[in-house]
Design an enzyme around this catalytic site. Structure first.
Site, PDB file in Angstrom:
ATOM      1  N   ALA A  66       6.370   6.614  -6.451  1.00  0.00           N
ATOM      2  CA  ALA A  66       6.538   8.035  -6.146  1.00  0.00           C
ATOM      3  C   ALA A  66       6.138   8.220  -4.687  1.00  0.00           C
ATOM      4  O   ALA A  66       5.342   7.448  -4.148  1.00  0.00           O
ATOM      5  CB  ALA A  66       5.635   8.852  -7.053  1.00  0.00           C
ATOM      6  N   GLY A 112       6.006   4.527  -9.710  1.00  0.00           N
ATOM      7  CA  GLY A 112       7.184   5.214 -10.242  1.00  0.00           C
ATOM      8  C   GLY A 112       8.434   4.346 -10.227  1.00  0.00           C
ATOM      9  O   GLY A 112       9.355   4.579 -11.016  1.00  0.00           O
ATOM     10  N   GLU A 115       8.103   2.305 -13.267  1.00  0.00           N
ATOM     11  CA  GLU A 115       8.269   3.249 -14.391  1.00  0.00           C
ATOM     12  C   GLU A 115       9.743   3.609 -14.580  1.00  0.00           C
ATOM     13  O   GLU A 115      10.218   3.733 -15.699  1.00  0.00           O
ATOM     14  CB  GLU A 115       7.416   4.499 -14.153  1.00  0.00           C
ATOM     15  CG  GLU A 115       5.922   4.194 -14.309  1.00  0.00           C
ATOM     16  CD  GLU A 115       5.038   5.356 -13.891  1.00  0.00           C
ATOM     17  OE1 GLU A 115       5.153   5.795 -12.729  1.00  0.00           O
ATOM     18  OE2 GLU A 115       4.239   5.833 -14.709  1.00  0.00           O
ATOM     19  N   GLU A 135      -1.342   2.558  -9.307  1.00  0.00           N
ATOM     20  CA  GLU A 135      -1.886   3.923  -9.228  1.00  0.00           C
ATOM     21  C   GLU A 135      -3.412   3.993  -9.187  1.00  0.00           C
ATOM     22  O   GLU A 135      -3.976   4.795  -8.448  1.00  0.00           O
ATOM     23  CB  GLU A 135      -1.364   4.775 -10.400  1.00  0.00           C
ATOM     24  CG  GLU A 135       0.066   5.238 -10.232  1.00  0.00           C
ATOM     25  CD  GLU A 135       1.081   4.227 -10.716  1.00  0.00           C
ATOM     26  OE1 GLU A 135       0.702   3.069 -11.012  1.00  0.00           O
ATOM     27  OE2 GLU A 135       2.267   4.592 -10.810  1.00  0.00           O
TER      28      GLU A 135
HETATM   29  N1  COA Z   1       5.356   6.749  -0.851  1.00  0.00           N
HETATM   30  C1  COA Z   1       5.646   7.146   0.387  1.00  0.00           C
HETATM   31  N2  COA Z   1       5.959   6.311   1.390  1.00  0.00           N
HETATM   32  C2  COA Z   1       6.018   5.012   1.098  1.00  0.00           C
HETATM   33  C3  COA Z   1       5.736   4.513  -0.187  1.00  0.00           C
HETATM   34  C4  COA Z   1       5.389   5.446  -1.186  1.00  0.00           C
HETATM   35  N3  COA Z   1       5.143   5.075  -2.442  1.00  0.00           N
HETATM   36  N4  COA Z   1       5.851   3.152  -0.164  1.00  0.00           N
HETATM   37  C5  COA Z   1       6.200   2.825   1.095  1.00  0.00           C
HETATM   38  N5  COA Z   1       6.303   3.944   1.863  1.00  0.00           N
HETATM   39  C6  COA Z   1       6.674   4.037   3.284  1.00  0.00           C
HETATM   40  C7  COA Z   1       5.513   3.630   4.167  1.00  0.00           C
HETATM   41  O1  COA Z   1       4.624   4.727   4.363  1.00  0.00           O
HETATM   42  C8  COA Z   1       6.248   3.258   5.425  1.00  0.00           C
HETATM   43  O2  COA Z   1       6.646   4.445   6.085  1.00  0.00           O
HETATM   44  P1  COA Z   1       6.480   4.570   7.698  1.00  0.00           P
HETATM   45  O3  COA Z   1       7.318   3.439   8.250  1.00  0.00           O
HETATM   46  O4  COA Z   1       7.023   5.923   8.001  1.00  0.00           O
HETATM   47  O5  COA Z   1       5.038   4.390   7.975  1.00  0.00           O
HETATM   48  C9  COA Z   1       7.520   2.608   4.894  1.00  0.00           C
HETATM   49  O6  COA Z   1       7.684   3.094   3.573  1.00  0.00           O
HETATM   50  C10 COA Z   1       7.460   1.103   4.847  1.00  0.00           C
HETATM   51  O7  COA Z   1       6.313   0.723   4.101  1.00  0.00           O
HETATM   52  P2  COA Z   1       5.191  -0.284   4.646  1.00  0.00           P
HETATM   53  O8  COA Z   1       3.929  -0.002   3.915  1.00  0.00           O
HETATM   54  O9  COA Z   1       5.157  -0.239   6.138  1.00  0.00           O
HETATM   55  O10 COA Z   1       5.823  -1.671   4.190  1.00  0.00           O
HETATM   56  P3  COA Z   1       5.032  -3.035   3.891  1.00  0.00           P
HETATM   57  O11 COA Z   1       6.067  -4.080   3.754  1.00  0.00           O
HETATM   58  O12 COA Z   1       3.926  -3.240   4.873  1.00  0.00           O
HETATM   59  O13 COA Z   1       4.326  -2.804   2.458  1.00  0.00           O
HETATM   60  C11 COA Z   1       4.265  -2.081   0.168  1.00  0.00           C
HETATM   61  C12 COA Z   1       5.121  -2.669   1.314  1.00  0.00           C
HETATM   62  C13 COA Z   1       5.221  -1.778  -0.981  1.00  0.00           C
HETATM   63  C14 COA Z   1       3.225  -3.100  -0.274  1.00  0.00           C
HETATM   64  C15 COA Z   1       3.557  -0.812   0.639  1.00  0.00           C
HETATM   65  O14 COA Z   1       4.543   0.041   1.224  1.00  0.00           O
HETATM   66  C16 COA Z   1       2.861  -0.019  -0.437  1.00  0.00           C
HETATM   67  O15 COA Z   1       1.802  -0.403  -0.880  1.00  0.00           O
HETATM   68  N6  COA Z   1       3.443   1.120  -0.857  1.00  0.00           N
HETATM   69  C17 COA Z   1       2.836   2.022  -1.821  1.00  0.00           C
HETATM   70  C18 COA Z   1       2.964   1.464  -3.228  1.00  0.00           C
HETATM   71  C19 COA Z   1       2.284   2.376  -4.212  1.00  0.00           C
HETATM   72  O16 COA Z   1       1.083   2.545  -4.222  1.00  0.00           O
HETATM   73  N7  COA Z   1       3.097   2.989  -5.070  1.00  0.00           N
HETATM   74  C20 COA Z   1       2.622   3.824  -6.136  1.00  0.00           C
HETATM   75  C21 COA Z   1       2.648   5.241  -5.757  1.00  0.00           C
HETATM   76  S1  COA Z   1       1.932   6.268  -7.017  1.00  0.00           S
END
Ligand code: COA
Length: 260
Positions: A66, A112, A115, A135
């Site tokens: 999400a 999400g 999910e 989460e």
């Molecule tokens: N919500 C909003 N933005 C998200 C996102 C999320 N769930 N997951 C990734 N993004 C965005 C990042 O903020 C980043 O945006 P920016 O370039 O404007 O800063 C972009 O997507 C790329 O992500 P980034 O974190 O730079 O990529 P990465 O390869 O270093 O890491 C992940 C990849 C998936 C490990 C990392 O993005 C992450 O942990 N995301 C969140 C996962 C999460 O907790 N999801 C559950 C949400 S309830």
């Protein structure tokens, strides 16, 4: 509806929905959830569409969760509404769709995203996919059905570990857990899903609709499995098999069940 965050490709009675926010790793914001609801509803109502595949654009993510930026400052009431609306519009909606939905997991499927994949009728992953429910690392719990569907798919203990550790598992582990049905290379992911879709589309869509309903009925959250177990356990006490089984045990002989 004009789609901003998704697009749909249609061929031979098969529709592929692509979530298209690659710069945000296809994170599900409110607009994307609304667009997906409309897309699934319209495709389900279109009798020409026999199977739907859902995937993410780019080679990095199916859906990375999400959109955290949208709910970081939500109140308790808003948090509850977010989960309730999302479940109604997308996650429960997809699970109960009459048209079969296959998740083609092409990279990160987190929060999400996992999910959503779990709400689909089954899942195929590319070998670079990584899945998890992170989460609790954010101080929240899965709110789009993850605490219910993950244990259904992988078992309670594995689900508890995945949720508590907030860690990711790779495709091979997901396959071993029964979370995904197949693991293929990135290049093969969509062709492979389309092959399965084509086999499905040879069958009766009416029968498939009823099969989906019947399978889902066994997993309804309002059915109390424990009460069902108690009733069934008690019923056994009235059977000849039970009398024979317990008597044979007490008489230290092998049971010869009458089958009633
Ligand atoms: N919500 C909003 N933005 C998200 C996102 C999320 N769930 N997951 C990734 N993004 C965005 C990042 O903020 C980043 O945006 P920016 O370039 O404007 O800063 C972009 O997507 C790329 O992500 P980034 O974190 O730079 O990529 P990465 O390869 O270093 O890491 C992940 C990849 C998936 C490990 C990392 O993005 C992450 O942990 N995301 C969140 C996962 C999460 O907790 N999801 C559950 C949400 S309830």
């Amino acid at each position: 509806m004009d789609y901003e965050n998704i697009y749909i490709e249609e061929e031979n009675q098969l529709a592929t929905i692509v979530i298209n926010r690659p710069k945000k790793l296809n994170a599900l914001n409110r607009r994307t959830i609304e667009e997906l609801h409309v897309a699934f509803k319209e495709l389900d109502e279109d009798s020409e569409t026999k199977v739907i595949i859902i995937t993410g654009s780019g080679d990095k993510a199916f859906v990375a969760g999400a959109d955290i930026s949208e709910f970081a400052d939500f109140s308790v009431k808003e948090g509850r509404q977010l989960a309730a609306a999302g479940q109604r519009q997308l996650f429960d909606f997809v699970e109960n769709l009459s048209t079969p939905v296959i998740a083609a997991i092409n990279g990160f499927a987190l929060g999400g995203g996992l999910e959503l994949a779990m709400a689909c009728h089954f899942r195929v992953a590319s070998s670079n996919a990584r899945m998890g429910l992170p989460e609790v690392s954010l101080g929240v719990i899965p709110g789009y059905g993850g605490t219910q569907r993950l244990p259904q798919l992988v078992g309670k203990g594995r689900a508890m570990e995945m949720i508590m550790t907030a860690g990711m598992i790779d495709s091979d582990k997901a396959f071993g857990y029964g979370l995904v049905n197949h693991v293929v290379s990135s290049e093969e992911l969509l062709p492979f899903c389309k092959k399965i879709a084509s086999r499905i589309s040879n069958n009766s869509s009416v029968a498939i609709k009823h099969a989906i309903k019947a399978v889902n009925a066994g997993f309804k959250y309002d059915a109390d499995g424990y009460s069902v177990e108690i009733d069934a356990f008690g019923t056994c006490f009235g059977t000849d098999d039970f009398k024979e089984g317990t008597t044979a045990f007490l008489e230290k002989r092998k049971a010869d069940f009458p089958g009633s």
